[in-house]
Design a protein around this motif. Structure first.
Motif, mmCIF file in Angstrom:
data_model
loop_
_atom_site.group_PDB
_atom_site.id
_atom_site.type_symbol
_atom_site.label_atom_id
_atom_site.label_comp_id
_atom_site.label_asym_id
_atom_site.label_seq_id
_atom_site.Cartn_x
_atom_site.Cartn_y
_atom_site.Cartn_z
ATOM 1 N N ALA A 32 -4.470 -1.907 7.422
ATOM 2 C CA ALA A 32 -4.012 -0.974 8.479
ATOM 3 C C ALA A 32 -3.449 -1.618 9.821
ATOM 4 N N ALA A 33 -3.888 -3.218 9.493
ATOM 5 C CA ALA A 33 -3.710 -3.478 10.872
ATOM 6 C C ALA A 33 -1.555 -3.757 10.440
ATOM 7 N N ASN A 34 -1.266 -3.672 9.275
ATOM 8 C CA ASN A 34 0.019 -3.896 8.712
ATOM 9 C C ASN A 34 0.730 -2.788 7.823
ATOM 10 N N GLU A 35 0.204 -1.996 8.653
ATOM 11 C CA GLU A 35 0.595 -0.578 7.760
ATOM 12 C C GLU A 35 2.688 0.027 8.675
ATOM 13 N N ALA A 36 2.707 -0.593 9.017
ATOM 14 C CA ALA A 36 3.780 -0.349 9.358
ATOM 15 C C ALA A 36 4.573 -1.635 8.654
ATOM 16 N N LYS A 37 4.104 -2.709 8.581
ATOM 17 C CA LYS A 37 4.724 -3.451 7.528
ATOM 18 C C LYS A 37 5.026 -3.568 5.940
ATOM 19 N N ILE A 38 3.526 -3.150 6.128
ATOM 20 C CA ILE A 38 4.007 -2.541 3.857
ATOM 21 C C ILE A 38 5.229 -1.450 4.326
ATOM 22 N N TRP A 39 5.200 -0.584 5.167
ATOM 23 C CA TRP A 39 6.570 0.565 4.744
ATOM 24 C C TRP A 39 7.643 0.445 5.162
ATOM 25 N N LYS A 40 7.722 -0.569 6.268
ATOM 26 C CA LYS A 40 9.467 -1.676 6.133
ATOM 27 C C LYS A 40 9.637 -2.156 5.680
ATOM 28 N N THR A 41 8.562 -2.993 4.313
ATOM 29 C CA THR A 41 9.128 -3.810 3.395
ATOM 30 C C THR A 41 9.334 -2.811 2.137
ATOM 31 N N LEU A 42 9.288 -1.867 1.868
ATOM 32 C CA LEU A 42 9.494 -1.078 0.684
ATOM 33 C C LEU A 42 10.502 -0.479 1.182
ATOM 34 N N ILE A 43 10.685 -0.201 2.754
ATOM 35 C CA ILE A 43 12.451 0.672 2.343
ATOM 36 C C ILE A 43 12.760 -0.499 2.297
ATOM 37 N N GLU A 44 13.656 -1.581 2.992
ATOM 38 C CA GLU A 44 13.798 -3.009 2.890
ATOM 39 C C GLU A 44 14.932 -3.893 2.012
ATOM 40 N N ARG A 45 13.258 -3.527 1.594
ATOM 41 C CA ARG A 45 13.749 -4.447 -0.261
ATOM 42 C C ARG A 45 13.946 -3.014 -0.945
ATOM 43 N N LYS A 46 13.941 -2.066 -0.465
ATOM 44 C CA LYS A 46 14.529 -0.862 -1.507
ATOM 45 C C LYS A 46 13.977 -0.525 -3.091
ATOM 46 N N LEU A 47 12.638 -0.501 -2.559
ATOM 47 C CA LEU A 47 11.654 0.016 -3.560
ATOM 48 C C LEU A 47 10.497 1.557 -3.362
ATOM 49 N N LEU A 48 11.116 1.812 -2.003
ATOM 50 C CA LEU A 48 10.821 2.948 -2.134
ATOM 51 C C LEU A 48 11.306 4.067 -2.877
ATOM 52 N N TYR A 49 12.914 4.251 -3.151
ATOM 53 C CA TYR A 49 13.591 4.735 -3.831
ATOM 54 C C TYR A 49 14.040 4.077 -5.444
ATOM 55 N N SER A 50 13.344 3.234 -5.691
ATOM 56 C CA SER A 50 13.357 2.955 -6.892
ATOM 57 C C SER A 50 12.319 3.319 -7.954
ATOM 58 N N SER A 51 13.025 3.862 -9.127
ATOM 59 C CA SER A 51 13.102 3.786 -10.145
ATOM 60 C C SER A 51 12.630 2.983 -11.805
ATOM 61 N N ASP A 52 12.149 1.705 -11.091
ATOM 62 C CA ASP A 52 11.617 1.021 -11.959
ATOM 63 C C ASP A 52 10.628 0.714 -11.908
ATOM 64 N N PRO A 53 9.959 1.127 -13.709
ATOM 65 C CA PRO A 53 8.819 1.398 -13.333
ATOM 66 C C PRO A 53 7.407 -0.018 -13.788
ATOM 67 N N GLU A 54 8.614 -0.893 -13.567
ATOM 68 C CA GLU A 54 7.804 -2.315 -13.627
ATOM 69 C C GLU A 54 7.500 -2.526 -11.710
ATOM 70 N N ALA A 55 8.237 -2.022 -11.589
ATOM 71 C CA ALA A 55 8.280 -2.109 -10.004
ATOM 72 C C ALA A 55 6.814 -1.326 -8.935
ATOM 73 N N ILE A 56 7.051 -0.016 -9.755
ATOM 74 C CA ILE A 56 5.848 1.040 -9.858
ATOM 75 C C ILE A 56 4.836 0.881 -10.297
ATOM 76 N N ASP A 57 4.606 0.077 -11.269
ATOM 77 C CA ASP A 57 3.411 -0.695 -12.130
ATOM 78 C C ASP A 57 2.717 -1.519 -11.126
ATOM 79 N N ARG A 58 3.234 -2.507 -10.867
ATOM 80 C CA ARG A 58 2.952 -3.683 -9.815
ATOM 81 C C ARG A 58 2.362 -2.967 -8.495
ATOM 82 N N LEU A 59 2.806 -2.338 -8.031
ATOM 83 C CA LEU A 59 2.905 -1.403 -7.037
ATOM 84 C C LEU A 59 1.736 -0.989 -7.115
ATOM 85 N N THR A 60 1.375 -0.314 -7.847
ATOM 86 C CA THR A 60 0.074 1.308 -7.991
ATOM 87 C C THR A 60 -0.973 1.343 -8.381
ATOM 88 N N ARG A 61 -0.280 -0.251 -9.454
ATOM 89 C CA ARG A 61 -2.145 -0.672 -10.410
ATOM 90 C C ARG A 61 -3.187 -1.202 -9.718
#
Length: 284
Positions: A198-227
């Motif tokens: 809750a305190a770092n919501e903006a940081k989480i979202w910004k990091t996902l964008i800046e590290r090009k994770l949000l639009y990544s289709s890499d299964p390993e990255a998706i797995d690591r972030l959602t499992r």
């Protein structure tokens, strides 16, 4: 699904198939439930054979699982119009909740023995802490919703698509459960981890964008972030596991606030490139 019904619904009683198998006293209802469970478990033996194979787990259930009244009240509230038959079983498999086409909701009671149970001696802490009774109705409700909305991702699905699906699933679960249910419980987080997100919501979202994770289709990255995981180092060294799912839930809620429409775990929502735009989600 009875999300927020006004009258007090009847509890959804959990049929104790595990006890019936252990006692060897099967009613017709128990036999029917065992037939359905055998199909799920791909078990071709007799009830007595199944009871023998799961006896060590059942002994732990008997010693740890007390009254299920509180769970049954929550299930009655959340699932009172789903026509389901809740059945408690002992299962050797990792899945804690599973549905059957004949209307059964099977709940593996041996997954809720408490973090200190000997059954989880080899489990890491982040998994042990989920083995609590409070998780049982959450897992059951989420399992029912997920069974009706199995993901149908495109072949090029990105992390965003997965977050949209999971966010809608989490949000629908939260809506179905009693109003005072904490978001942290639905997310499977400790209060401390939830507060960090809750305190770092903006940081989480910004990091996902800046590290090009949000639009990544890499299964390993998706797995690591959602499992389930002890942490989310792709976001930050001190980020708790599944921190991205906090944003997923908030994104679904933002979509509903912005559009006045429900965020449903359906392809038109999570496969739609315009969903994020329509949500106006931009934490800061």
């Amino acid at each position: 699904m009875a999300a927020g019904c006004s009258s007090e619904p009847e509890p959804m009683r959990i049929q104790r198939l595990d006890s019936a198998l252990a006692d060897g006293e099967m009613t017709a209802a128990d036999s029917a439930a065992f037939k359905a469970w055998s199909e799920i478990a791909a078990f071709s033996g007799s009830p007595a054979e199944y009871a023998g194979r799961t006896a060590p787990f059942e002994a732990l259930v008997i010693g740890s699982i007390g009254s299920l009244d509180s769970v049954e009240r929550v299930l009655g509230y959340a699932l009172d119009d789903d026509g389901l038959k809740a059945v408690g079983v002992v299962s050797p498999y990792s899945q804690s909740v599973v549905t059957h086409p004949d209307g059964y909701l099977f709940i593996a009671l041996n997954h809720y023995l408490g973090p200190e149970s000997a059954a989880y001696a080899g489990f890491p802490e982040y998994l042990r802490r989920q083995k609590i009774m409070e998780r049982m109705p959450v897992d059951a409700v989420m399992g029912v919703i997920a069974s009706k909305n199995e993901p149908q991702f495109r072949s090029d699905a990105t992390l965003l698509n997965h977050l949209l699906y999971r966010g809608a699933l989490l949000n629908q679960t939260l809506r179905a459960l009693p109003p005072k249910t904490a978001e942290a419980v639905v997310l499977g987080m400790t209060e401390q981890d939830y507060d960090w997100c809750a305190a770092n919501e903006a940081k989480i979202w910004k990091t996902l964008i800046e590290r090009k994770l949000l639009y990544s289709s890499d299964p390993e990255a998706i797995d690591r972030l959602t499992r389930p995981a002890p942490s989310s180092p792709l976001i930050a060294l001190d980020a708790p596991g599944q921190a991205a799912l906090y944003c997923a839930l908030k994104l679904a809620q933002a979509y509903e606030d912005a559009t006045g429409k429900e965020a449903l775990p359906e392809p038109d929502f999570y496969n739609n490139r315009q969903t994020l735009v329509k949500s106006s989600y931009a934490p800061n």
